[in-house]
Scaffold this active site. Sequence first.
Site, PDB file in Angstrom:
ATOM      1  N   TYR A  75      -0.271  55.157  45.753  1.00 40.58           N
ATOM      2  CA  TYR A  75      -0.253  55.507  44.332  1.00 40.58           C
ATOM      3  C   TYR A  75      -1.565  55.133  43.644  1.00 40.58           C
ATOM      4  O   TYR A  75      -2.090  55.897  42.831  1.00 40.58           O
ATOM      5  CB  TYR A  75       0.900  54.809  43.612  1.00 40.58           C
TER       6      TYR A  75
ATOM      7  N   LYS B  34       5.671  60.049  51.510  1.00 39.20           N
ATOM      8  CA  LYS B  34       4.474  59.236  51.625  1.00 39.20           C
ATOM      9  C   LYS B  34       4.869  57.829  52.088  1.00 39.20           C
ATOM     10  O   LYS B  34       6.018  57.419  51.860  1.00 39.20           O
ATOM     11  CB  LYS B  34       3.701  59.209  50.300  1.00 39.20           C
TER      12      LYS B  34
END
Length: 364
Positions: free
Chosen positions: A217, A133
């Site tokens: 996140y 990511k």
Amino acid sequence: MTSRRNFLHTATLTSVAATIAPNALWSATRPAKDKLGVALVGLGYYSTDLLAPALQKTKNCYLAGIVTGTPEKAEKWKKQYNIPDKNIYSYQTFDQIANNPDIDVVYVVLPPSMHEEYVIRAAKAGKHVWVEKPMAVTAKECQNMIDACAKNKRSLAVGYRLHHEPNTQEYVKVLRDGKIGKILMVSCSAGYYDARTNHWKQKKEMGGGVMYDMGVYVLQGARLATGEEPIAVTAQQYTTRPDVYKNGLDETSMAQLLFPSGARAAVQTSYGMNMNFLDVTGSKGKMRIEPYSAYNGQKGIWSGGSIEHPYEVPSQQTLQMDDDAAAIMNNKPVLAPGEEGLRDIKIVEAIYAAAHSGREVKIS
């Protein structure tokens, strides 16, 4: 307690599971293996300090090869992990990986601006793909990666380690079971002080900026907590170090998300301060997870109890790769497919648009 591997499949991200593009015939194209061979592409900190050590502990996969542009790194890894010469590639020889049956999975651990190219090349080489990511810099790049893997009948998973993390899976189950009632408000923060000035995270052209990195996140925190996808966002961004974070690159980002149920989320992420928690307010109670996105030490407390599953680093990465390898071997959906990464990047793009315009931006 429901098994760890089933939480996110059955109760967490039903919207994700419903839209996973099937990658049929994986098992029909290759003989069955007890363990899948993984090649790491890019040997920076994350590969060196976390993924390679984690691959020494995995049950379903192992470190089979590497791709690096640094001959010194290649020699060091070759000796440290006993990697045969035929499984060591440069970026120029990368496509030859198609002819190597030792390598089943290519794990792209490069700056985000390079993800699209190497995911597509790996898929064309007939390899399953894991990508770190943020999945990519734009939603269009994400879709191109998804399409390439689907066309070549290869699995695509995003390295969302928290999807495989037992504390995360338990708190999501508590929320999905309605233990604190209807979700009304979420606050999620993830940040640290990054003293670097010349890393890819400080370079816009390489996919830098905190919203892409740590911001994913907090978006995950809001989406996992509500079980919904946001429909509108407002946002603000700023920097205290304009000599480092220039040309619109964000050091700190804040966003306010609106969800279809009426739930709202306030998310904050930064390279300028330390913060790491998830707060969820429901109609019948509250929940707090702190730290929320760390590599270990997660703890949760909610109105009806506590959540704490201790483990050592790099257990999250070990669980992640074992889960994704098992999904490939059993021809099952992965926990965090490309579609999941695409959803986050669509929100990131909307946050940047909202911050730059000063207006609310709808998310379709």
